[in-house]
Design a protein around this motif. Structure first.
Motif, PDB file in Angstrom:
ATOM      1  N   ARG A 218      55.392  42.962  60.412  1.00 37.51           N
ATOM      2  CA  ARG A 218      55.153  42.039  59.298  1.00 37.51           C
ATOM      3  C   ARG A 218      53.922  42.463  58.507  1.00 37.51           C
ATOM      4  N   THR A 219      52.876  42.911  59.240  1.00 41.56           N
ATOM      5  CA  THR A 219      51.655  43.364  58.576  1.00 41.56           C
ATOM      6  C   THR A 219      51.932  44.576  57.697  1.00 41.56           C
ATOM      7  N   GLU A 220      52.723  45.529  58.217  1.00 41.84           N
ATOM      8  CA  GLU A 220      53.070  46.721  57.438  1.00 41.84           C
ATOM      9  C   GLU A 220      53.853  46.357  56.188  1.00 41.84           C
ATOM     10  N   THR A 221      54.781  45.389  56.321  1.00 41.34           N
ATOM     11  CA  THR A 221      55.561  44.941  55.158  1.00 41.34           C
ATOM     12  C   THR A 221      54.644  44.307  54.123  1.00 41.34           C
ATOM     13  N   LEU A 222      53.752  43.453  54.565  1.00 45.16           N
ATOM     14  CA  LEU A 222      52.809  42.807  53.642  1.00 45.16           C
ATOM     15  C   LEU A 222      51.903  43.832  52.969  1.00 45.16           C
ATOM     16  N   GLN A 223      51.449  44.831  53.740  1.00 43.61           N
ATOM     17  CA  GLN A 223      50.592  45.872  53.158  1.00 43.61           C
ATOM     18  C   GLN A 223      51.357  46.680  52.108  1.00 43.61           C
ATOM     19  N   ALA A 224      52.640  46.983  52.398  1.00 42.80           N
ATOM     20  CA  ALA A 224      53.462  47.726  51.426  1.00 42.80           C
ATOM     21  C   ALA A 224      53.662  46.904  50.165  1.00 42.80           C
ATOM     22  N   GLU A 225      53.916  45.609  50.339  1.00 42.48           N
ATOM     23  CA  GLU A 225      54.096  44.732  49.174  1.00 42.48           C
ATOM     24  C   GLU A 225      52.802  44.632  48.365  1.00 42.48           C
ATOM     25  N   TRP A 226      51.685  44.569  49.080  1.00 41.17           N
ATOM     26  CA  TRP A 226      50.390  44.475  48.397  1.00 41.17           C
ATOM     27  C   TRP A 226      50.092  45.743  47.593  1.00 41.17           C
ATOM     28  N   LYS A 227      50.432  46.917  48.200  1.00 42.58           N
ATOM     29  CA  LYS A 227      50.187  48.184  47.502  1.00 42.58           C
ATOM     30  C   LYS A 227      51.048  48.304  46.252  1.00 42.58           C
ATOM     31  N   SER A 228      52.271  47.754  46.328  1.00 45.52           N
ATOM     32  CA  SER A 228      53.182  47.847  45.176  1.00 45.52           C
ATOM     33  C   SER A 228      52.928  46.755  44.137  1.00 45.52           C
ATOM     34  N   PHE A 229      52.069  45.815  44.458  1.00 48.90           N
ATOM     35  CA  PHE A 229      51.767  44.731  43.522  1.00 48.90           C
ATOM     36  C   PHE A 229      50.944  45.290  42.362  1.00 48.90           C
ATOM     37  N   PRO A 230      51.243  44.852  41.082  1.00 47.89           N
ATOM     38  CA  PRO A 230      50.515  45.389  39.911  1.00 47.89           C
ATOM     39  C   PRO A 230      49.008  45.184  40.025  1.00 47.89           C
ATOM     40  N   GLY A 231      48.267  46.161  39.441  1.00 47.02           N
ATOM     41  CA  GLY A 231      46.819  46.068  39.458  1.00 47.02           C
ATOM     42  C   GLY A 231      46.309  45.113  38.387  1.00 47.02           C
ATOM     43  N   GLU A 232      44.976  44.966  38.348  1.00 46.88           N
ATOM     44  CA  GLU A 232      44.366  43.996  37.412  1.00 46.88           C
ATOM     45  C   GLU A 232      44.668  44.340  35.950  1.00 46.88           C
ATOM     46  N   GLU A 233      44.530  45.619  35.556  1.00 43.86           N
ATOM     47  CA  GLU A 233      44.759  46.023  34.166  1.00 43.86           C
ATOM     48  C   GLU A 233      46.222  45.836  33.777  1.00 43.86           C
ATOM     49  N   ASP A 234      47.121  46.151  34.745  1.00 46.44           N
ATOM     50  CA  ASP A 234      48.554  45.957  34.477  1.00 46.44           C
ATOM     51  C   ASP A 234      48.869  44.490  34.250  1.00 46.44           C
ATOM     52  N   LEU A 235      48.245  43.634  35.042  1.00 46.39           N
ATOM     53  CA  LEU A 235      48.476  42.202  34.902  1.00 46.39           C
ATOM     54  C   LEU A 235      47.950  41.695  33.554  1.00 46.39           C
ATOM     55  N   LYS A 236      46.772  42.209  33.139  1.00 47.27           N
ATOM     56  CA  LYS A 236      46.218  41.810  31.834  1.00 47.27           C
ATOM     57  C   LYS A 236      47.130  42.240  30.690  1.00 47.27           C
ATOM     58  N   THR A 237      47.633  43.478  30.790  1.00 47.87           N
ATOM     59  CA  THR A 237      48.546  43.992  29.752  1.00 47.87           C
ATOM     60  C   THR A 237      49.823  43.155  29.708  1.00 47.87           C
ATOM     61  N   ALA A 238      50.369  42.870  30.891  1.00 49.67           N
ATOM     62  CA  ALA A 238      51.598  42.080  30.956  1.00 49.67           C
ATOM     63  C   ALA A 238      51.364  40.671  30.412  1.00 49.67           C
ATOM     64  N   ALA A 239      50.202  40.088  30.752  1.00 51.71           N
ATOM     65  CA  ALA A 239      49.896  38.738  30.263  1.00 51.71           C
ATOM     66  C   ALA A 239      49.764  38.719  28.751  1.00 51.71           C
ATOM     67  N   LYS A 240      49.112  39.762  28.193  1.00 51.25           N
ATOM     68  CA  LYS A 240      48.953  39.845  26.736  1.00 51.25           C
ATOM     69  C   LYS A 240      50.301  40.011  26.047  1.00 51.25           C
ATOM     70  N   GLU A 241      51.131  40.891  26.647  1.00 47.07           N
ATOM     71  CA  GLU A 241      52.462  41.114  26.066  1.00 47.07           C
ATOM     72  C   GLU A 241      53.298  39.832  26.132  1.00 47.07           C
ATOM     73  N   PHE A 242      53.191  39.114  27.246  1.00 52.37           N
ATOM     74  CA  PHE A 242      53.917  37.861  27.381  1.00 52.37           C
ATOM     75  C   PHE A 242      53.454  36.857  26.322  1.00 52.37           C
ATOM     76  N   SER A 243      52.124  36.794  26.128  1.00 53.55           N
ATOM     77  CA  SER A 243      51.570  35.861  25.150  1.00 53.55           C
ATOM     78  C   SER A 243      52.036  36.206  23.739  1.00 53.55           C
ATOM     79  N   ASP A 244      52.043  37.542  23.413  1.00 47.00           N
ATOM     80  CA  ASP A 244      52.487  37.968  22.080  1.00 47.00           C
ATOM     81  C   ASP A 244      53.942  37.605  21.852  1.00 47.00           C
ATOM     82  N   ARG A 245      54.771  37.860  22.840  1.00 43.38           N
ATOM     83  CA  ARG A 245      56.202  37.579  22.694  1.00 43.38           C
ATOM     84  C   ARG A 245      56.456  36.071  22.606  1.00 43.38           C
TER      85      ARG A 245
END
Length: 259
Positions: A218-245
């Motif tokens: 379970r720990t390995e699965t959570l770590q893999a999911e965490w590694k694949s989770f978008p980073g801070e800059e990606d989240l900011k870009t996605a949030a801005k794009e969402f707001s624009d749309r």
């Protein structure tokens, strides 16, 4: 929890091996007594452990056997050493840091004694050996009354006296050291008990190892999911794009309602 159970299992397996390899069980002894007996061997001072020199008389029922052995244990006599009287001074002059209890054969006899309920284990028919043990047995009183028992005695209920000291027993003790058959029975019972305990601990260890493996997966699965989770800059870009749309959608909806 797994580490604790593994330690318990190791201790139980170690004790089990000791009992399997131990041909003749002995009462527990402090380190100073163990060291003393090694010293006696080095100095070639002969001795016998009291309980190994005797056997219960067949007339003695089980409850009285239990009471008698417990009393002897509490008195310090059961595992005391029988040493020829000519070695008394050498025994008293042993090194510091060691200690023991001794029985010498030059003792006064009493009328009603342990000779009535204990027999001398004398497989080699050694007359001198028999006399020494017999003398000791005849010096310790035994019976229902205390009048003829001298300064040291055990009564039928296991109450006892050594000089000015008197004592009682629990009455819950099971005889296990007097007699070869009793000691072998006790050894087998301990082996059976420890074998069952080891089986329980192994099952517990296996269960905990299984739980630990599941937790690691379970720990390995959570770590893999965490590694694949978008980073801070990606989240900011996605949030801005969402707001624009979302803003563009609102404007189109507004124009649609105006028409």
């Amino acid at each position: 929890n797994l580490q604790e159970e593994q330690e318990h299992l190791y201790q139980a397996e170690t004790e089990l091996e000791e009992w399997k390899n131990q041909k003749d069980p002995e009462p527990e002894q402090p380190d100073c007594v163990k060291a003393n007996r090694e010293l006696l061997k080095e100095k070639k001072i002969p001795y016998f452990q009291f309980y190994k020199t005797i056997e219960f008389d067949q007339i003695l029922e089980e409850e009285r056997r239990n009471h008698l052995e417990e009393a002897l244990l509490e008195m310090g006599i059961l595992d005391a050493l029988i040493v020829p009287k000519e070695y008394r001074e050498q025994v008293y002059a042993l090194d510091k840091g060691v200690c023991d209890r001794y029985l010498f054969s030059d003792v006064a006899h009493v009328r009603e004694s342990l000779q009535e309920v204990l027999e001398v284990e004398n497989g080699e028919n050694d007359i001198l050996f028999y006399q020494n043990i017999s003398n000791i047995l005849s010096a310790i009183g035994f019976g229902d009354t205390h009048a003829e028992h001298g300064e040291s005695w055990i009564d039928a209920n296991g109450n006892y006296r050594i000089g000015v000291l008197e004592g009682t027993i629990t009455g819950e003790y099971q005889a296990r050291f007097i007699g070869v058959r009793a000691r072998e029975k006790y050894r087998k019972e301990k082996i059976e008990e420890l074998t069952g305990l080891c089986e329980q601990l192994r099952a517990s260890v296996e269960d905990l190892e299984k739980q630990l493996a599941e937790n690691r997966a379970r720990t390995e699965t959570l770590q893999a999911e965490w590694k694949s989770f978008p980073g801070e800059e990606d989240l900011k870009t996605a949030a801005k794009e969402f707001s624009d749309r979302e803003y563009k959608l609102e404007r189109k909806n507004k124009r649609l309602w105006e028409h």
